[in-house]
Design an enzyme around this catalytic site. Structure first.
Site, PDB file in Angstrom:
ATOM      1  N   GLY A  46      10.754   0.168  28.549  1.00  0.00           N
ATOM      2  CA  GLY A  46      10.928   1.375  29.297  1.00  0.00           C
ATOM      3  C   GLY A  46      11.473   0.798  30.779  1.00  0.00           C
ATOM      4  O   GLY A  46      11.453  -0.182  31.182  1.00  0.00           O
ATOM      5  N   GLN A  51      14.062   2.318  39.194  1.00  0.00           N
ATOM      6  CA  GLN A  51      14.181   1.103  39.436  1.00  0.00           C
ATOM      7  C   GLN A  51      15.573   0.490  39.662  1.00  0.00           C
ATOM      8  O   GLN A  51      15.613  -0.722  39.835  1.00  0.00           O
ATOM      9  CB  GLN A  51      13.547   0.351  37.933  1.00  0.00           C
ATOM     10  CG  GLN A  51      11.897   0.664  38.001  1.00  0.00           C
ATOM     11  CD  GLN A  51      11.447   0.234  36.545  1.00  0.00           C
ATOM     12  OE1 GLN A  51      11.463   1.027  35.639  1.00  0.00           O
ATOM     13  NE2 GLN A  51      11.057  -0.978  36.508  1.00  0.00           N
ATOM     14  N   CYS A  91       5.990  -5.079  34.122  1.00  0.00           N
ATOM     15  CA  CYS A  91       6.874  -3.940  34.771  1.00  0.00           C
ATOM     16  C   CYS A  91       8.290  -4.870  34.915  1.00  0.00           C
ATOM     17  O   CYS A  91       8.143  -5.887  35.187  1.00  0.00           O
ATOM     18  CB  CYS A  91       6.511  -3.236  35.943  1.00  0.00           C
ATOM     19  SG  CYS A  91       7.775  -2.274  36.754  1.00  0.00           S
ATOM     20  N   LEU A  92       9.354  -4.568  34.591  1.00  0.00           N
ATOM     21  CA  LEU A  92      10.602  -5.001  34.739  1.00  0.00           C
ATOM     22  C   LEU A  92      10.612  -5.300  36.179  1.00  0.00           C
ATOM     23  O   LEU A  92      11.392  -6.343  36.903  1.00  0.00           O
ATOM     24  CB  LEU A  92      11.839  -4.533  34.251  1.00  0.00           C
ATOM     25  CG  LEU A  92      11.807  -4.336  32.828  1.00  0.00           C
ATOM     26  CD1 LEU A  92      12.967  -3.586  32.432  1.00  0.00           C
ATOM     27  CD2 LEU A  92      11.873  -5.781  32.163  1.00  0.00           C
ATOM     28  N   HIS A 133       3.617   5.107  32.668  1.00  0.00           N
ATOM     29  CA  HIS A 133       4.110   4.087  33.789  1.00  0.00           C
ATOM     30  C   HIS A 133       5.261   4.361  34.235  1.00  0.00           C
ATOM     31  O   HIS A 133       5.472   4.234  35.360  1.00  0.00           O
ATOM     32  CB  HIS A 133       4.045   2.877  32.640  1.00  0.00           C
ATOM     33  CG  HIS A 133       4.381   1.937  33.671  1.00  0.00           C
ATOM     34  ND1 HIS A 133       3.944   0.614  33.784  1.00  0.00           N
ATOM     35  CD2 HIS A 133       5.967   1.394  34.069  1.00  0.00           C
ATOM     36  CE1 HIS A 133       4.741  -0.399  34.368  1.00  0.00           C
ATOM     37  NE2 HIS A 133       5.911   0.247  34.609  1.00  0.00           N
ATOM     38  N   GLU A 134       6.029   4.892  33.167  1.00  0.00           N
ATOM     39  CA  GLU A 134       7.703   5.144  33.786  1.00  0.00           C
ATOM     40  C   GLU A 134       7.797   6.668  34.470  1.00  0.00           C
ATOM     41  O   GLU A 134       8.464   6.690  35.473  1.00  0.00           O
ATOM     42  CB  GLU A 134       8.578   5.512  32.645  1.00  0.00           C
ATOM     43  CG  GLU A 134       8.715   4.293  31.627  1.00  0.00           C
ATOM     44  CD  GLU A 134       8.871   2.986  32.146  1.00  0.00           C
ATOM     45  OE1 GLU A 134       9.569   2.721  33.446  1.00  0.00           O
ATOM     46  OE2 GLU A 134       8.816   1.803  31.606  1.00  0.00           O
ATOM     47  N   HIS A 137       6.742   5.657  37.909  1.00  0.00           N
ATOM     48  CA  HIS A 137       7.965   5.078  38.967  1.00  0.00           C
ATOM     49  C   HIS A 137       8.886   6.404  39.600  1.00  0.00           C
ATOM     50  O   HIS A 137       9.215   6.084  40.531  1.00  0.00           O
ATOM     51  CB  HIS A 137       9.058   4.558  37.820  1.00  0.00           C
ATOM     52  CG  HIS A 137       8.770   3.210  37.932  1.00  0.00           C
ATOM     53  ND1 HIS A 137       8.445   2.224  38.707  1.00  0.00           N
ATOM     54  CD2 HIS A 137       8.411   2.386  36.630  1.00  0.00           C
ATOM     55  CE1 HIS A 137       8.195   1.033  38.018  1.00  0.00           C
ATOM     56  NE2 HIS A 137       7.984   1.174  36.773  1.00  0.00           N
TER      57      HIS A 137
HETATM   58 NI    NI Z   1       7.785  -0.395  35.430  1.00  0.00          NI
END
Ligand code: NI
Length: 167
Positions: A46, A51, A91-92, A133-134, A137
């Site tokens: 995701g 991000q 998380c990226l 989660h997304e 963000h």
């Molecule tokens: Ni994330």
């Protein structure tokens, strides 16, 4: 398509609140395509526009094993949520860090797809975790903010050190 740079926690730009998309136009579709490429390349399941330093309400998610089931969420709204589930998240923007987060077990989300068409999705399991989660963000929230202050400062120090190591 182009691969985008993913912001790393604790970059303050990750705390930006994203604005709704006014029109799903060519610019947004290009962003979606670039975000998908960036997510698949990372690889991740995701990615939120926040991000990649684009502060509009756009998410891409693909939780499939085959990496061929791209879901696009534009202006996502949580219609309902219930139950409690604890999952380990990563998380990226927080590479190499995984920890348990408590979230709703099931969510219903309404959003626009890449064509600007409205849809509703009932999600549970990994999809429910990923959507929540997304969506966080887009509110300027990173999952580590659910952890204790001690853990948060440890993670910050670890990531700062790692940046120095790669310079
Ligand atoms: Ni994330």
């Amino acid at each position: 398509m182009a691969k985008l740079t993913i912001l790393r926690y604790p970059d303050p730009r990750l705390y930006t609140v994203a604005k709704p998309v006014a029109t799903v136009d060519e610019r947004i579709r290009r962003l979606v395509a670039d975000m998908a490429e960036t997510m698949y390349d990372a690889p991740g399941i995701g990615l939120a526009a926040t991000q990649v330093d684009q502060h509009v309400q756009v998410l891409v998610i693909d939780i499939s094993e085959e990496r061929n089931d791209l879901r696009v969420f534009i202006n996502p709204v949580l219609l309902s949520s219930d139950g409690i589930a604890i999952h380990e998240e990563g998380c990226l923007s927080v590479p190499g860090i995984y920890d348990k987060v408590t979230r709703a077990e099931r969510v219903t989300v309404q959003a626009l797809d890449a064509e600007g068409k409205s849809f509703t999705l009932d999600a549970e399991g990994l999809m429910a975790v990923c959507v929540q989660h997304e969506m966080d963000h887009l509110l300027g929230k990173v999952f580590v903010q659910y952890l204790s202050p001690l853990k948060q400062s440890r993670i910050k120090n670890k990531l700062k050190k790692r940046v120095l190591e790669t310079m």
